[in-house]
Write a protein that holds these residues in place. Structure first.
Motif, PDB file in Angstrom:
ATOM      1  N   ARG A  60       0.843  -1.201   0.000  1.00  0.00           N
ATOM      2  CA  ARG A  60       0.000   0.000   0.000  1.00  0.00           C
ATOM      3  C   ARG A  60       0.877   1.249   0.000  1.00  0.00           C
ATOM      4  O   ARG A  60       0.626   2.206  -0.731  1.00  0.00           O
ATOM      5  N   ARG A  61       1.927   1.245   0.827  1.00  0.00           N
ATOM      6  CA  ARG A  61       2.840   2.390   0.875  1.00  0.00           C
ATOM      7  C   ARG A  61       3.526   2.571  -0.473  1.00  0.00           C
ATOM      8  O   ARG A  61       3.687   3.688  -0.955  1.00  0.00           O
ATOM      9  N   HIS A  62       3.955   1.463  -1.066  1.00  0.00           N
ATOM     10  CA  HIS A  62       4.613   1.525  -2.370  1.00  0.00           C
ATOM     11  C   HIS A  62       3.682   2.168  -3.404  1.00  0.00           C
ATOM     12  O   HIS A  62       4.117   3.029  -4.190  1.00  0.00           O
ATOM     13  N   LEU A  63       2.429   1.786  -3.402  1.00  0.00           N
ATOM     14  CA  LEU A  63       1.469   2.401  -4.329  1.00  0.00           C
ATOM     15  C   LEU A  63       1.333   3.894  -4.053  1.00  0.00           C
ATOM     16  O   LEU A  63       1.425   4.717  -4.965  1.00  0.00           O
ATOM     17  N   ASP A  64       1.087   4.242  -2.783  1.00  0.00           N
ATOM     18  CA  ASP A  64       0.825   5.630  -2.420  1.00  0.00           C
ATOM     19  C   ASP A  64       2.037   6.539  -2.591  1.00  0.00           C
ATOM     20  O   ASP A  64       1.890   7.697  -2.991  1.00  0.00           O
ATOM     21  N   ALA A 103       4.839  -8.303  -6.981  1.00  0.00           N
ATOM     22  CA  ALA A 103       3.554  -8.613  -6.342  1.00  0.00           C
ATOM     23  C   ALA A 103       2.571  -9.170  -7.363  1.00  0.00           C
ATOM     24  O   ALA A 103       1.816 -10.106  -7.074  1.00  0.00           O
ATOM     25  N   ALA A 104       2.582  -8.608  -8.582  1.00  0.00           N
ATOM     26  CA  ALA A 104       1.684  -9.081  -9.635  1.00  0.00           C
ATOM     27  C   ALA A 104       1.988 -10.520 -10.017  1.00  0.00           C
ATOM     28  O   ALA A 104       1.072 -11.327 -10.217  1.00  0.00           O
ATOM     29  N   ALA A 105       3.263 -10.837 -10.108  1.00  0.00           N
ATOM     30  CA  ALA A 105       3.655 -12.178 -10.540  1.00  0.00           C
ATOM     31  C   ALA A 105       3.564 -13.206  -9.418  1.00  0.00           C
ATOM     32  O   ALA A 105       3.151 -14.342  -9.643  1.00  0.00           O
ATOM     33  N   GLU A 106       3.928 -12.812  -8.211  1.00  0.00           N
ATOM     34  CA  GLU A 106       4.071 -13.781  -7.127  1.00  0.00           C
ATOM     35  C   GLU A 106       2.827 -13.940  -6.255  1.00  0.00           C
ATOM     36  O   GLU A 106       2.415 -15.060  -5.969  1.00  0.00           O
ATOM     37  N   ARG A 107       2.244 -12.844  -5.805  1.00  0.00           N
ATOM     38  CA  ARG A 107       1.191 -12.925  -4.786  1.00  0.00           C
ATOM     39  C   ARG A 107      -0.219 -12.685  -5.309  1.00  0.00           C
ATOM     40  O   ARG A 107      -1.179 -13.223  -4.764  1.00  0.00           O
ATOM     41  N   ALA A 108      -0.377 -11.854  -6.322  1.00  0.00           N
ATOM     42  CA  ALA A 108      -1.723 -11.506  -6.787  1.00  0.00           C
ATOM     43  C   ALA A 108      -2.554 -12.723  -7.196  1.00  0.00           C
ATOM     44  O   ALA A 108      -3.748 -12.771  -6.882  1.00  0.00           O
ATOM     45  N   ALA A 116      -6.046  -6.802  -5.699  1.00  0.00           N
ATOM     46  CA  ALA A 116      -6.733  -5.507  -5.779  1.00  0.00           C
ATOM     47  C   ALA A 116      -5.724  -4.356  -5.772  1.00  0.00           C
ATOM     48  O   ALA A 116      -5.884  -3.380  -6.527  1.00  0.00           O
ATOM     49  N   LEU A 117      -4.703  -4.455  -4.943  1.00  0.00           N
ATOM     50  CA  LEU A 117      -3.687  -3.408  -4.912  1.00  0.00           C
ATOM     51  C   LEU A 117      -2.895  -3.365  -6.220  1.00  0.00           C
ATOM     52  O   LEU A 117      -2.613  -2.289  -6.752  1.00  0.00           O
ATOM     53  N   VAL A 118      -2.556  -4.520  -6.737  1.00  0.00           N
ATOM     54  CA  VAL A 118      -1.837  -4.586  -8.011  1.00  0.00           C
ATOM     55  C   VAL A 118      -2.700  -3.987  -9.119  1.00  0.00           C
ATOM     56  O   VAL A 118      -2.217  -3.192  -9.943  1.00  0.00           O
ATOM     57  N   GLU A 119      -3.973  -4.341  -9.151  1.00  0.00           N
ATOM     58  CA  GLU A 119      -4.873  -3.798 -10.176  1.00  0.00           C
ATOM     59  C   GLU A 119      -4.956  -2.280 -10.081  1.00  0.00           C
ATOM     60  O   GLU A 119      -4.958  -1.585 -11.102  1.00  0.00           O
ATOM     61  N   GLU A 120      -4.996  -1.756  -8.871  1.00  0.00           N
ATOM     62  CA  GLU A 120      -5.026  -0.300  -8.688  1.00  0.00           C
ATOM     63  C   GLU A 120      -3.780   0.350  -9.294  1.00  0.00           C
ATOM     64  O   GLU A 120      -3.872   1.359 -10.004  1.00  0.00           O
ATOM     65  N   PRO A 139     -11.315  -0.321 -18.602  1.00  0.00           N
ATOM     66  CA  PRO A 139     -12.009  -0.107 -17.336  1.00  0.00           C
ATOM     67  C   PRO A 139     -11.328  -0.907 -16.229  1.00  0.00           C
ATOM     68  O   PRO A 139     -10.756  -1.966 -16.493  1.00  0.00           O
ATOM     69  N   PRO A 140     -11.358  -0.383 -14.973  1.00  0.00           N
ATOM     70  CA  PRO A 140     -10.738  -1.125 -13.872  1.00  0.00           C
ATOM     71  C   PRO A 140     -11.285  -2.545 -13.804  1.00  0.00           C
ATOM     72  O   PRO A 140     -12.487  -2.772 -13.907  1.00  0.00           O
ATOM     73  N   GLY A 141     -10.388  -3.498 -13.672  1.00  0.00           N
ATOM     74  CA  GLY A 141     -10.794  -4.896 -13.601  1.00  0.00           C
ATOM     75  C   GLY A 141     -11.021  -5.525 -14.963  1.00  0.00           C
ATOM     76  O   GLY A 141     -11.193  -6.729 -15.079  1.00  0.00           O
ATOM     77  N   GLY A 142     -11.020  -4.697 -16.020  1.00  0.00           N
ATOM     78  CA  GLY A 142     -11.242  -5.207 -17.373  1.00  0.00           C
ATOM     79  C   GLY A 142      -9.936  -5.655 -17.989  1.00  0.00           C
ATOM     80  O   GLY A 142      -8.859  -5.400 -17.470  1.00  0.00           O
TER      81      GLY A 142
END
Length: 192
Positions: A60-64, A103-108, A116-120, A139-142
């Protein structure tokens, strides 16, 4: 009466981001976190609940702090080459530069909260690319089947491949790819 917390929570989350980015979730043990953050195991569990809790806080911190501000800055580029130049510079800076990708490759795939965080983060990056290209973002999630999503996936794929073989692609390769792609695209009209 309990003892006061003996560590800076934000600094611990920042340092954990670097560890998770370098070693992945599975490759980072609680002992690695305790040693790398300089905190006691009990304090880590008391504040974050678990290794996963610290991982989510770090992501979350990494995103923000890194991904979303970078996406906003990228959206101000005036052309695709400028966007990719900024993206390469931003990605290669900072200790947690590859955290979102990892995170996208390993945990998502296994953790809906991480997904959800990766998608954001990916949606923000796709929107920045779409803004520069003058196209609509997916679109988000698309599915990321629009040009912005395809370009983003190609660049992230280069980065993932580089991580797997241990040698980062030179920035020139990414910029060359962007230049070749940009040459094939119609340029959107810019306001006068």
């Amino acid at each position: 009466m309990g003892r006061p917390r003996a560590f800076d929570e934000d600094e611990a989350v920042r340092a954990a981001s670097g560890l998770f980015a370098a070693q992945g979730y599975e490759g980072t043990s609680v002992d690695d976190l305790v040693n790398g953050l300089g905190v006691h195991r009990g304090s880590l569990y008391k504040v974050f609940g678990s290794k996963r809790g610290l991982y989510l806080a770090a992501l979350r911190r990494h995103l923000d702090q890194e991904v979303l501000p970078t996406a906003a800055a990228l959206a101000t580029a005036t052309d695709l080459a400028g966007l990719l130049t900024r993206a390469v510079a931003a990605y290669d800076g900072g200790p947690a530069a590859g955290f979102l990708l990892l995170a996208a490759a390993e945990r998502a795939p296994a953790d809906p909260e991480v997904a959800a965080l990766v998608e954001e983060g990916l949606a923000a990056l796709d929107a920045a690319v779409a803004a520069v290209l003058g196209t609509a973002a997916a679109p988000p999630g698309g599915p990321a089947d629009g040009l912005a999503g395809i370009l983003g996936a190609a660049v992230l794929g280069l980065r993932l491949r580089a991580r797997a073989v241990g040698t980062p692609p030179p920035a020139e390769a990414v910029l060359g790819f962007a230049g070749r792609l940009a040459a094939t695209l119609p340029q959107p009209p810019r306001p006068a």
